[in-house]
Write an enzyme that holds these catalytic residues in place. Structure first.
Site, PDB file in Angstrom:
ATOM      1  CB  CYS A 127      30.685  74.566  30.975  1.00  9.55           C
ATOM      2  SG  CYS A 127      31.790  75.809  31.655  1.00  9.55           S
TER       3      CYS A 127
ATOM      4  CG  HIS B 168      26.738  77.364  31.780  1.00  8.50           C
ATOM      5  ND1 HIS B 168      26.608  76.060  32.197  1.00  8.50           N
ATOM      6  CD2 HIS B 168      27.935  77.785  32.221  1.00  8.50           C
ATOM      7  CE1 HIS B 168      27.687  75.705  32.878  1.00  8.50           C
ATOM      8  NE2 HIS B 168      28.519  76.735  32.899  1.00  8.50           N
TER       9      HIS B 168
ATOM     10  CD  GLU C 102      23.166  75.358  31.157  1.00  8.47           C
ATOM     11  OE1 GLU C 102      23.606  75.530  30.001  1.00  8.47           O
ATOM     12  OE2 GLU C 102      23.903  75.093  32.134  1.00  8.47           O
TER      13      GLU C 102
HETATM   14  N1  GLN Z   1      35.402  73.351  36.077  1.00  7.95           N
HETATM   15  C1  GLN Z   1      35.450  73.924  34.779  1.00  7.95           C
HETATM   16  C2  GLN Z   1      36.047  75.316  34.773  1.00  7.95           C
HETATM   17  O1  GLN Z   1      36.113  75.984  35.758  1.00  7.95           O
HETATM   18  C3  GLN Z   1      34.083  73.954  34.140  1.00  7.95           C
HETATM   19  C4  GLN Z   1      33.132  74.859  34.810  1.00  7.95           C
HETATM   20  C5  GLN Z   1      31.710  74.601  34.408  1.00  7.95           C
HETATM   21  O2  GLN Z   1      31.389  73.552  33.869  1.00  7.95           O
HETATM   22  N2  GLN Z   1      30.839  75.521  34.686  1.00  7.95           N
HETATM   23  O3  GLN Z   1      36.471  75.768  33.746  1.00  7.95           O
END
Ligand code: GLN
Length: 542
Positions: free
Chosen positions: A380, A514, A516
């Site tokens: 992410c 994600h 994970e």
């Molecule tokens: N802050 C980033 C976004 O909102 C990444 C979010 C995250 O890593 N879950 O896109």
């Protein structure tokens, strides 16, 4: 017929109630029953999505896009049952529902009160969205005695009455502290806690007692006598070397047998625990060790990256190695010399994150991994930072940045304002509320045939869970691809970059989702298995 098991906690918090519930779920499953686990959280936030990870640890995202308590991660990892929106409720959600009903006029004429309106709403939640489960396990957050949990305890008391004791079981988790000067495990705090619960009208049926050593028989009898519970239903929950040992230990202590006996279900035979014994064999006898640097922001509170740490362990289990995690606050990389800290690690992982603090450090870590050919896994935010790094240093877009962090000349990462969820168009602006409005939950992606990720997944159509507001701008795809970065996964409409990789690198992958969240000890996520495999190869080089 569905039976209900309520799990409350006493004496102190952090006794591992979530894990205990998850492990009991796994044990019942191993006996052939169908289970579902739920969490009732007494705080006033509508969901934990807006809470700082320092406050509340990780936010666990479900397939259907709910932002939930991290205990739902334990439930899913131990039972393999995908958690749903309906499996986590908070006081905030209950009250907003009750107040919305009141405004609509649903309670017309009535004075709206905690009893019965709030407690009814809680009971409706406990019953809602269930199918043919044999057991619904409901964990009540917090500790008995907290002001906030009172309506929940009252609701489960009523619920127990309504379905009858033959269909509802109350388990209370407590602590037996060892006092060295007395040389004894002390039972008094447990007695008090059970009494406190009884004061709310709930008699605990089974006690799960956390202790750092076996409970002597006379202490067990004492607890039983004072707490009005049979001695065999005072179960020791002893400290163990790995969380995956918990279902096995619980079984050895007779926990599942006592639960089944309570409900009058057959107790003969044994649960099939081979899944857990196989995992423990690998955990206890690793063939080697790799070190992974996790370069993030919330590294001082490991609960912030709960699923991530677990998924890395799963990758180790899949490869028969121990995975040592080196948690590093990315801010230190804003000083040049600190990059040396990465010299001896076998893999670098930049996890999800929000806000600008430490971002340049994350970019630096991605650069180190790319240039020194150390396996890199960006998740992410970690993907977004890697793309910014490549844009600046490979494609020469020196003012590349993210609009989350300011107003860069080249917004390689930008706010997502429109996207498709199934057939629905989702729209956002800068002024949208922060709570529950990210791109959340499962989305499909198409992988480029022949890419590294297609090989890792063994397929080209995948679905993964998301939680982000910004995205890599597909407008820069061509320029970045000319310089050696491949956009190897895209949303089906080709608009949203889901995965990037660098083909000319041993293992450099960034994912917008994600992974994970979906990894399980008995079914490790392929990306983590592959990343740890690459780290093993790296460990042979350094
Ligand atoms: N802050 C980033 C976004 O909102 C990444 C979010 C995250 O890593 N879950 O896109």
């Amino acid at each position: 017929m569905t039976r209900y098991i309520f799990i409350t906690g006493g004496v102190v918090s952090s006794l591992g109630k979530g894990l205990a519930s998850a492990a009991l779920g796994a044990l019942l499953q191993a006996r052939g029953y169908k289970v579902r686990l739920r969490k009732l959280d007494p705080y006033l936030n509508v969901d934990p999505g807006t809470m700082s990870p320092y406050q509340h640890g990780e936010v666990y995202v479900t397939d259907d896009g709910a932002e939930t308590d991290l205990d739902l991660g334990h439930y899913e990892r131990f039972t393999g049952v995908p958690a749903r929106r309906g499996d986590n409720i908070t006081t905030g959600r209950i009250y907003s529902t009750v107040i919305a009903k009141e405004r609509r006029g649903d309670y017309l004429g009535a004075t709206v009160q905690v009893i019965p309106h709030v407690t009814d709403q809680i009971k409706d939640f406990i019953r809602a969205d269930t199918t043919d489960e044999d057991f619904i396990l409901c964990e009540i957050g917090g500790t008995v005695g907290d002001i906030e949990s009172t309506p929940f305890l009252e609701a489960i008391r009523q619920f127990g009455n309504e379905v009858g004791p033959e269909n509802a079981l109350f388990i209370h988790l407590t602590l037996l502290p060892y006092i060295p000067t007395a040389g004894e495990l002390k039972t008094k705090p447990t007695q008090h806690s059970v009494k406190e619960l009884l004061g709310m009208g709930i008699q605990a049926n089974i006690l799960l007692c956390r202790a750092d050593r076996p409970i002597p028989e006379n202490e067990r009898k004492k607890i039983a006598l004072f707490c009005n519970i049979r001695p065999e239903r005072v179960i020791a929950a002893l400290d163990v070397d790995s969380i995956y040992q918990v279902p096995i230990s619980y079984h050895e202590e007779g926990f599942d047998t006592q639960v089944l006996e309570y409900f009058g279900l057959p107790t003969a035979g044994k649960p099939d625990l081979s899944r857990w014994t196989n995992i423990m064999e690998r955990v206890r006898k690793p063939q080697g060790e790799v070190t992974i640097a996790v370069v993030g922001k919330y590294t001082s509170l490991l609960d912030s990256y709960k699923s991530l740490a677990e998924a890395l362990t799963h990758g180790g289990i899949a490869n028969n190695v121990k995975v040592k995690l080196d948690w590093i606050d990315s801010e230190i990389f804003e000083d040049d010399s600190a990059v040396q800290k990465l010299e001896n690690v076998h893999g670098i992982l930049v996890p999800g994150g929000f806000g600008s603090r430490g971002t340049e450090g994350k970019i630096r870590a991605a650069q180190f991994a790319r240039e020194r050919k150390v396996p890199y896994f960006g998740i992410c935010f970690g993907m977004q930072m890697a793309v910014i790094e490549s844009a600046r240093n490979m494609a020469g877009i020196v003012d590349a940045g993210s609009t989350e962090l300011g107003k860069p000349g080249n917004p390689v990462v930008g706010l997502m304002t429109e996207w498709m969820r199934g057939n629905m168009l989702e729209k956002r602006t800068e002024g949208t509320d922060l709570g529950g409005t990210m791109r959340l939950g499962t989305y499909p992606a198409k992988l480029v045939p022949g890419s590294k990720v297609a090989e890792v997944y063994g397929m080209t159509d995948i679905t993964e869970r998301h939680r982000h507001r910004y995205e890599v701008n597909v407008y820069y795809k061509e320029r970045l691809e000319k310089c050696g970065m491949l956009f190897s996964g895209l949303s089906p409409d080709g608009e949203l970059p889901e995965i990037v990789e660098i083909p000319d690198h041993p293992w450099f992958i960034g994912v917008q989702f994600h992974p994970e969240l979906k990894s399980k000890p008995f079914d490790p996520h392929p990306l983590f298995t592959s990343f740890i495999k690459a780290a093993i190869e790296q460990s042979r080089l350094v």
